[in-house]
Design an enzyme around this catalytic site. Structure first.
Site, PDB file in Angstrom:
ATOM      1  N   ASN A 229      -3.360 -23.589   2.173  1.00 28.14           N
ATOM      2  CA  ASN A 229      -2.054 -22.979   1.904  1.00 28.14           C
ATOM      3  C   ASN A 229      -0.892 -23.950   2.131  1.00 28.14           C
ATOM      4  OD1 ASN A 229      -0.135 -21.072   1.361  1.00 28.14           O
ATOM      5  ND2 ASN A 229      -0.934 -19.543   2.786  1.00 28.14           N
TER       6      ASN A 229
ATOM      7  N   GLU B 232      -5.942 -13.400  19.677  1.00 23.81           N
ATOM      8  CA  GLU B 232      -6.187 -14.580  18.831  1.00 23.81           C
ATOM      9  C   GLU B 232      -5.071 -15.606  18.961  1.00 23.81           C
ATOM     10  OE1 GLU B 232      -6.581 -13.441  14.724  1.00 23.81           O
ATOM     11  OE2 GLU B 232      -6.019 -15.449  14.040  1.00 23.81           O
TER      12      GLU B 232
ATOM     13  N   ARG C  88     -13.018 -19.003  15.204  1.00 23.81           N
ATOM     14  CA  ARG C  88     -12.441 -18.495  13.952  1.00 23.81           C
ATOM     15  C   ARG C  88     -12.538 -19.477  12.781  1.00 23.81           C
ATOM     16  NH1 ARG C  88     -10.219 -14.554  12.275  1.00 23.81           N
ATOM     17  NH2 ARG C  88      -8.130 -15.335  11.801  1.00 23.81           N
TER      18      ARG C  88
ATOM     19  N   HIS D 235      -0.571 -15.938  17.120  1.00 21.14           N
ATOM     20  CA  HIS D 235      -0.174 -16.963  16.153  1.00 21.14           C
ATOM     21  C   HIS D 235       0.433 -18.203  16.792  1.00 21.14           C
ATOM     22  CE1 HIS D 235       0.659 -17.958  11.822  1.00 21.14           C
ATOM     23  NE2 HIS D 235      -0.477 -17.318  11.743  1.00 21.14           N
TER      24      HIS D 235
ATOM     25  N   GLU E  27     -12.794 -11.287   9.418  1.00 25.20           N
ATOM     26  CA  GLU E  27     -11.470 -10.814   8.977  1.00 25.20           C
ATOM     27  C   GLU E  27     -11.535 -10.484   7.487  1.00 25.20           C
ATOM     28  OE1 GLU E  27      -8.401 -13.763   9.386  1.00 25.20           O
ATOM     29  OE2 GLU E  27      -6.783 -12.289   9.125  1.00 25.20           O
TER      30      GLU E  27
ATOM     31  N   ASP F 287      -3.032 -10.986  17.027  1.00 31.48           N
ATOM     32  CA  ASP F 287      -2.868 -12.417  16.769  1.00 31.48           C
ATOM     33  C   ASP F 287      -1.515 -12.870  17.312  1.00 31.48           C
ATOM     34  OD1 ASP F 287      -2.791 -14.976  15.749  1.00 31.48           O
ATOM     35  OD2 ASP F 287      -3.267 -14.405  13.684  1.00 31.48           O
TER      36      ASP F 287
ATOM     37  N   ASP G  74      -5.135 -16.143   1.825  1.00 33.14           N
ATOM     38  CA  ASP G  74      -5.042 -17.505   1.293  1.00 33.14           C
ATOM     39  C   ASP G  74      -6.377 -18.238   1.340  1.00 33.14           C
ATOM     40  OD1 ASP G  74      -4.969 -17.670   4.027  1.00 33.14           O
ATOM     41  OD2 ASP G  74      -3.086 -18.747   4.157  1.00 33.14           O
TER      42      ASP G  74
ATOM     43  N   TRP H 245       5.028 -21.794  13.979  1.00 34.69           N
ATOM     44  CA  TRP H 245       5.042 -20.518  13.240  1.00 34.69           C
ATOM     45  C   TRP H 245       3.754 -19.765  13.469  1.00 34.69           C
ATOM     46  CZ3 TRP H 245       2.054 -18.677   9.005  1.00 34.69           C
ATOM     47  CH2 TRP H 245       2.450 -17.384   8.564  1.00 34.69           C
TER      48      TRP H 245
ATOM     49  N   TYR I 116       5.745 -12.657  12.776  1.00 32.28           N
ATOM     50  CA  TYR I 116       4.507 -12.988  12.089  1.00 32.28           C
ATOM     51  C   TYR I 116       3.662 -11.721  11.892  1.00 32.28           C
ATOM     52  CZ  TYR I 116      -0.310 -13.815  11.383  1.00 32.28           C
ATOM     53  OH  TYR I 116      -1.568 -13.713  10.863  1.00 32.28           O
TER      54      TYR I 116
ATOM     55  N   GLU J 273      -8.736 -20.879  13.551  1.00 32.41           N
ATOM     56  CA  GLU J 273      -8.607 -20.812  12.088  1.00 32.41           C
ATOM     57  C   GLU J 273      -8.029 -22.103  11.504  1.00 32.41           C
ATOM     58  OE1 GLU J 273      -6.115 -17.307  11.830  1.00 32.41           O
ATOM     59  OE2 GLU J 273      -4.402 -18.521  11.298  1.00 32.41           O
TER      60      GLU J 273
ATOM     61  N   HIS K 101      -5.769  -5.352   8.621  1.00 28.69           N
ATOM     62  CA  HIS K 101      -4.468  -5.673   9.216  1.00 28.69           C
ATOM     63  C   HIS K 101      -3.508  -4.505   9.158  1.00 28.69           C
ATOM     64  CE1 HIS K 101      -4.481 -10.310   8.707  1.00 28.69           C
ATOM     65  NE2 HIS K 101      -5.669  -9.868   9.038  1.00 28.69           N
TER      66      HIS K 101
ATOM     67  N   ARG L  12      -6.632  -5.017  13.332  1.00 28.86           N
ATOM     68  CA  ARG L  12      -5.674  -5.921  13.962  1.00 28.86           C
ATOM     69  C   ARG L  12      -4.303  -5.274  13.861  1.00 28.86           C
ATOM     70  NH1 ARG L  12      -3.532 -11.835  11.892  1.00 28.86           N
ATOM     71  NH2 ARG L  12      -1.948 -10.576  10.866  1.00 28.86           N
TER      72      ARG L  12
ATOM     73  N   HIS M 192     -12.002 -16.586   9.924  1.00 30.05           N
ATOM     74  CA  HIS M 192     -10.706 -16.382   9.269  1.00 30.05           C
ATOM     75  C   HIS M 192     -10.959 -15.816   7.870  1.00 30.05           C
ATOM     76  CE1 HIS M 192      -6.837 -18.660   7.794  1.00 30.05           C
ATOM     77  NE2 HIS M 192      -6.548 -17.430   8.150  1.00 30.05           N
TER      78      HIS M 192
HETATM   79  O1  KDG Z   1      -1.938 -19.508   5.819  1.00 27.49           O
HETATM   80  C1  KDG Z   1      -1.808 -19.001   7.097  1.00 27.49           C
HETATM   81  C2  KDG Z   1      -2.550 -17.692   7.233  1.00 27.49           C
HETATM   82  O2  KDG Z   1      -3.884 -17.837   6.805  1.00 27.49           O
HETATM   83  C3  KDG Z   1      -2.519 -17.210   8.641  1.00 27.49           C
HETATM   84  O3  KDG Z   1      -1.191 -17.019   9.030  1.00 27.49           O
HETATM   85  C4  KDG Z   1      -3.274 -15.912   8.766  1.00 27.49           C
HETATM   86  O4  KDG Z   1      -3.230 -16.097  11.144  1.00 27.49           O
HETATM   87  C5  KDG Z   1      -3.705 -15.624  10.131  1.00 27.49           C
HETATM   88  C6  KDG Z   1      -4.818 -14.691  10.272  1.00 27.49           C
HETATM   89  O5  KDG Z   1      -5.250 -14.499  11.404  1.00 27.49           O
HETATM   90  O6  KDG Z   1      -5.248 -14.146   9.266  1.00 27.49           O
HETATM   91 MG    MG Z   2      -4.594 -15.917  12.798  1.00 28.04          MG
END
Ligand code: KDG
Ligand code: MG
Length: 408
Positions: A43, A242, A289, A218, A345, A216, A322, A408, A165, A268, A128, A153, A318
């Site tokens: 991505n 996560e 992941r 993140h 996931e 998550d 994407d 991010w 996020y 991931e 999600h 999640r 993961h």
């Molecule tokens: O491209 C980034 C995403 O794949 C990510 O933000 C998704 O953290 C993610 C998840 O747990 O699915």
């Molecule tokens: Mg994630």
């Protein structure tokens, strides 16, 4: 084909399409007419992987025996000199998955059979649920429960932050790469840490203990903040927390582990076994992941999974939007076989994407199940793909309230 016969690679091409989001797909063709496909989507860096494939790897692939998956993997990994980066490992994963697809088709077997056969009937997935606030997120979790999910999640908007996020406009088809140049978000760990336990309190209050709940973070916490969050979430019995901390410093997870029994998942963004070796062997995590497309393909993920099995770490691949249906298809085969499977996931792809990538995996009652077609069961409709040209798109970036650049 007869035993001992070679299966010569005669062509390989990277197909870029954007049926709602960008995907890069590698198609490998052999002299016997068998073809295989692998996902090469990274991505926000899609074209870099295309160039790696077209300019550097594909020229070395032509004329080789498609059956020698391990030797080709080693050729591209060891032969790279500069190795283990995400772009190179994604390109290598695409080759590896396309070759496993071809091998399984040549054997007339679904991929999971070739890997060692079925270890389970279906692959438990998590969806999600997300909302602007606690009430909306709780409602969304109910929607996933109604769809049959066993694991959910939950991500929610945080009071005082404009965006968070994991919270999306379109609830079923979340797409984080939302603009032609990166959107800038603002972040406050303090606000987040106070808020998250309230969200999970509300979810348990509403739905009881029957479902698995996941969250998550993140990559946004320091180890001591992650320890605090893990501890404060213990009463709500999460399946996992996560990416609490960016895992560049693997030993930092020791500190989190000392303070909390909330299970931890990470990886991931990892590209190889060396990114998680310490996390696994010191039993600092519970779920790994890293998945097929970004971790060097099936051949390399098999090594990670086997290492993890020794240390009671289970897989939790993961599976965001994407990662193309090609990765999801291959992952469901892998998950069906791998002994130390934990969870998969499953972020749904849009109908446009599913149309470009016809596949035989299916969701029902909280599980994904593979079909029995030879290969990984996912194809690409190239004509249709041609109707969706590449569109530059980035993931957001993140800053603290004072403007400091953050994760991010
Ligand atoms: O491209 C980034 C995403 O794949 C990510 O933000 C998704 O953290 C993610 C998840 O747990 O699915
Ligand atoms: Mg994630």
């Amino acid at each position: 084909m007869a035993a001992g016969e070679t299966l010569k690679i005669v062509a390989a091409e990277a197909i870029v399409c954007s049926p709602g989001r960008n995907f890069v797909t590698l198609k490998i063709s052999t002299d016997q007419g068998l073809t295989g496909i692998g996902d090469a989507t990274l991505n926000g860096r899609e074209k870099a992987v295309v160039s790696c494939l077209e300019d550097h790897l594909i020229p070395c692939l032509i004329g080789r025996d498609a059956q020698q998956i391990e030797d080709l993997w080693q050729y591209f990994y060891r032969g790279a000199y500069w190795r283990r980066g995400s772009i190179g490992m994604t390109a290598l994963a695409a080759i590896d998955v396309a070759l496993w697809d071809i091998k399984a088709k040549a054997a007339g077997m679904p991929l999971y059979q070739l890997l060692g056969g079925r270890s389970r009937d279906g692959v438990m997935v998590y969806g999600h649920a997300n909302g602007a606030d606690i009430a909306e997120t709780v409602d969304e979790a109910g929607r996933y429960i109604d769809m049959g999910y066993k694991a959910i999640r939950a991500q929610s908007g945080v009071p005082g932050l404009d965006s968070t996020y994991g919270v999306s406009g379109d609830k079923l088809f979340y797409e984080p790469a939302d603009a032609g140049l990166p959107t800038e978000n603002r972040w406050s760990t303090e606000k987040y840490l106070v808020f998250v336990p309230q969200l999970f309190d509300a979810l348990r209050e509403q739905y009881g203990d029957e479902h698995h709940l996941l969250h998550d973070a993140h990559h946004r916490l320091t180890p001591i903040e992650a320890a605090r969050l893990g501890k404060s979430l213990e009463p709500f019995r999460l399946f996992w927390l996560e990416d609490a901390v960016t895992a560049e410093l693997q030993e930092s997870f020791r500190l989190i582990r000392q303070h909390t029994v909330t299970p931890l998942a990470v990886g991931e963004v990892f590209a190889s076994i060396h990114d998680c070796q310490q996390l696994i062997t010191e039993q600092l995590i519970d779920y790994i992941r890293t998945t097929i497309v970004h971790g060097g393909g099936i051949s390399h993920l098999r090594r990670i999974a086997h290492l993890a099995e020794l240390y009671h770490v289970r897989t939790g691949f993961h599976g965001a939007t994407d990662l193309s249906p090609v990765t999801l298809g291959a992952a469901v085969h892998f998950d069906t076989w791998v002994p130390n499977f934990g969870i998969q996931e499953y972020m749904r792809h849009t109908p446009e994407t599913d149309e470009v990538f016809p596949h035989d995996y299916e969701f029902s009652d909280g599980y994904l199940r593979t079909g029995d077609k030879p290969g990984h069961g996912v194809e690409i409709d190239e004509k249709l793909a041609g109707k969706y040209p590449y569109k530059r798109a980035y993931l957001p970036v993140n800053r603290l309230a004072d403007g400091t650049m953050f994760n991010w």
